[in-house]
Enzyme design. Structure first.
Site, PDB file in Angstrom:
ATOM      1  N   LEU A 128      61.891 -14.842 -11.275  1.00 40.65           N
ATOM      2  CA  LEU A 128      63.096 -16.307 -11.487  1.00 40.65           C
ATOM      3  C   LEU A 128      64.191 -15.214 -12.144  1.00 40.65           C
ATOM      4  CD1 LEU A 128      63.803 -19.188 -11.354  1.00 40.65           C
ATOM      5  CD2 LEU A 128      63.348 -19.316 -13.617  1.00 40.65           C
ATOM      6  N   LEU A 226      60.235 -13.777 -16.113  1.00 37.93           N
ATOM      7  CA  LEU A 226      61.808 -14.388 -16.200  1.00 37.93           C
ATOM      8  C   LEU A 226      62.527 -13.254 -16.313  1.00 37.93           C
ATOM      9  CD1 LEU A 226      60.673 -17.389 -18.754  1.00 37.93           C
ATOM     10  CD2 LEU A 226      61.128 -17.409 -16.058  1.00 37.93           C
ATOM     11  N   ASP A 227      63.371 -12.928 -15.421  1.00 39.42           N
ATOM     12  CA  ASP A 227      64.032 -11.855 -15.369  1.00 39.42           C
ATOM     13  C   ASP A 227      65.450 -11.713 -16.220  1.00 39.42           C
ATOM     14  OD1 ASP A 227      65.126  -9.324 -14.030  1.00 39.42           O
ATOM     15  OD2 ASP A 227      66.818 -10.882 -13.497  1.00 39.42           O
ATOM     16  N   ALA A 228      65.718 -10.734 -17.035  1.00 35.53           N
ATOM     17  CA  ALA A 228      66.870 -10.542 -17.772  1.00 35.53           C
ATOM     18  C   ALA A 228      67.048 -11.891 -19.018  1.00 35.53           C
ATOM     19  CB  ALA A 228      68.138 -10.223 -17.007  1.00 35.53           C
ATOM     20  N   ILE A 229      65.937 -12.462 -19.486  1.00 37.07           N
ATOM     21  CA  ILE A 229      66.010 -13.731 -20.074  1.00 37.07           C
ATOM     22  C   ILE A 229      66.725 -13.645 -21.188  1.00 37.07           C
ATOM     23  CG2 ILE A 229      63.773 -13.441 -21.235  1.00 37.07           C
ATOM     24  CD1 ILE A 229      64.849 -16.590 -19.166  1.00 37.07           C
TER      25      ILE A 229
END
Length: 565
Positions: A128, A226-229
């Site tokens: 995501l 969870l990308d670069a969250i």
């Protein structure tokens, strides 16, 4: 977590409960008709392969279908359990991380049916891309047109505000001016001018992303990254990283998934120093199930190139997941470079500088980042992990593969779920031409293969790529058979000399494995007196050892020692 508990998290995010968002989340969970997934959360069979959706091409086939057929033909379904498909949606830049439509599959890779077929043979992991969209996303185009309901979906920031404390991952402008229907707006762009940050201060934006999250799980994603969250919430005057609202949003995403699609594993991606990274475990029950071991890749390289395993050993001693519902996501390489921020506080600056020099000598590149004082510092090392371990111009393939596989054997042995990047599994060399032609250093480790090209590279049994592939497959086969390598099985680090040796014990009552590694270029011995387990058989060498004798280790040898039954 029940639906009624969403509101307390929403209050943590917004200061009060947005009624429309609360009601929408309840409807989302009710309509999901939740059914728990079968089986336990994870076990020793869990090995993830990180890959692009268009990694392998074959005439007449969608790349996703070409990938599925190749992996089945080479029997990799017997060695890997899960495929991490890096962002597969239509995009405009950053090799997928500038999403144009979260709900579509890029037609250049295939379609949802291709992904479903892949899911018949492997578990799936999706990304995501939570922090930003492409400027071409219809949400942003509506924002530019000043249209509801997207008028507040992005962050219009006063450019005169003091943003000097904001932590930056890249040396690019933080704000980008756009002409809109209501005049010029300076929009927050943490990663690039093509990647516009979503405004989670707008409840409707948060709802859209949570709806996407649930859809991904319903489409078969057992693990969601969870990308670069860490960059999600912005507040002027702060670092804009790891803010309390960001942690609360992770808690909300976890809570909604637990209620709507139980058994979905949440993995947070935060390429930051170790202490900050593991903060996303929360209390061990309410945020990420898994966090990346971002310190592992650079620490292994540091150990090899410094000859000092002390830092790696002591860091491993500190690893302790907070509960049995959490574990680590171990890896040495991915589509990004080897981040060096996770070395902060662990390795002296001169050791980092040495590592940077080694990578450049081996044909790699170094991405830099801006600091608040205007200076730049290394952010990540761009190089294949195989070429980072040794210089192929000065070493024979047999020795090169042995050094590389030693690092992978250690990674595969550690507490957690291991993840193998496609180019590590197949021993790909640096793709310098791709980096030069694109101007993107990360492309050095993102080569896309035609099937014939890859099979030709593997055809030479004595060549480096085939040696790596065969060696890796054997490691994977052996690993999956060992209960001691269950993701949450215990890990006890041994007090071996830090001049190249590393040792630890994995497992519990049903099986214990002693992992011994020599990361130096000299033969070494380990006294049996320092090993707390009676172990007389090496699984990797398939070799019986005389009890009571010192255990010998060739240069860059790893042993998995068990008690012969």
């Amino acid at each position: 977590m029940t639906c009624g508990q969403f509101d307390s998290i929403l209050a943590d995010i917004y200061g009060s409960v947005p009624t429309e968002l609360s009601e929408a989340l309840h409807r989302l969970v009710e309509s999901a008709n939740a059914k728990p997934r079968d089986g336990s959360l994870w076990d020793q069979n869990d090995v993830v392969c990180i890959t692009y959706a268009d990694q392998i091409r074959q005439p007449g086939l969608h790349p996703l279908e070409a990938f599925r057929r190749f992996f089945l033909d080479w029997e990799l379904d017997q060695k890997l359990r899960c495929i991490h498909l890096l962002p597969f949606c239509p995009y405009t830049s950053d090799d997928g991380f500038s999403v144009v439509d979260y709900l579509a599959v890029d037609p250049d890779s295939g379609d949802w049916d291709d992904i479903a077929r892949l899911g018949q043979h492997f578990d799936l992991m999706f990304d995501l891309v939570a922090n930003h969209t492409s400027v071409s996303h219809r949400w942003f185009q509506s924002f530019l047109a000043d249209e509801e309901p997207f008028r507040d979906a992005y962050i219009d920031q006063d450019p005169t505000a003091d943003l000097s404390d904001v932590v930056r991952p890249r040396s690019l402008p933080l704000l980008t001016p756009f002409e809109t229907a209501s005049g010029t707006k300076h929009v927050w762009t943490t990663f690039s001018a093509d990647q516009v940050d979503l405004n989670y201060g707008d409840p409707a934006t948060l709802l859209r992303m949570i709806e996407t999250l649930v859809l991904y799980a319903q489409r078969g994603a057992r693990i969601i990254r969870l990308d670069a969250i860490a960059f999600l919430w912005k507040k002027v005057g702060t670092s804009c990283i790891h803010l309390p609202q960001t942690h609360a949003i992770v808690r909300l995403m976890r809570a909604v998934l637990d209620a709507a699609v139980p058994g979905t594993i949440v993995l947070t991606e935060t390429n930051v120093p170790h202490k900050e990274n593991i903060s996303y475990f929360g209390d061990g029950t309410d945020e990420a199930h898994m966090v990346y071991q971002f310190s592992l890749p650079p620490l292994l390289l540091d150990a090899i190139h410094s000859g000092d395993t002390t830092v790696l050993r002591d860091w491993m001693k500190s690893l302790r997941p907070p509960t049995d519902q959490t574990t680590f996501f171990n890896f040495t390489a991915s589509h990004d470079g080897v981040g060096v921020r996770p070395l902060e506080g662990l390795v002296p600056r001169e050791r980092l500088d040495h590592l940077v020099d080694v990578v450049r000598r081996h044909g790699g590149r170094v991405n830099m980042r801006s600091q608040s004082d205007g200076t730049e510092s290394p952010y990540e090392l761009n190089i294949t992990y195989l070429d980072a371990v040794a210089d192929r111009a000065t070493i024979e393939p047999a020795e090169h593969s042995r050094r590389f596989l030693a690092t992978q054997a250690i990674m595969l042995s550690m507490q957690g779920v291991p993840a193998v990047y496609f180019h590590s599994l197949f021993g790909s060399p640096n793709d310098v031409a791709a980096a030069d032609e694109s101007g993107q250093n990360r492309r050095i480790n993102r080569h896309k293969y035609e099937r014939d090209e890859l099979e030709n590279a593997l055809a030479d049994a004595a060549g480096l790529q085939r040696r790596v592939f065969d060696g890796y497959c054997r490691l994977l086969e052996l690993r999956r058979q060992q209960p001691a390598f269950h993701p949450i099985a215990g890990q006890q680090v041994l007090d071996l000399p830090g001049d190249g040796l590393l040792g630890f014990v994995r497992g519990a009552s049903d099986q214990r494995i002693v992992v011994l590694a020599n990361l130096s270029d000299s033969a070494r011995e380990v006294s049996c007196d320092v090993i707390p387990v009676a172990a007389d058989h090496d699984l990797l060498a398939d070799q019986s050892l005389a009890q009571g004798d010192a255990i010998s280790l060739r240069p860059f040898q790893v042993r998995w020692l068990v008690t012969a039954s």
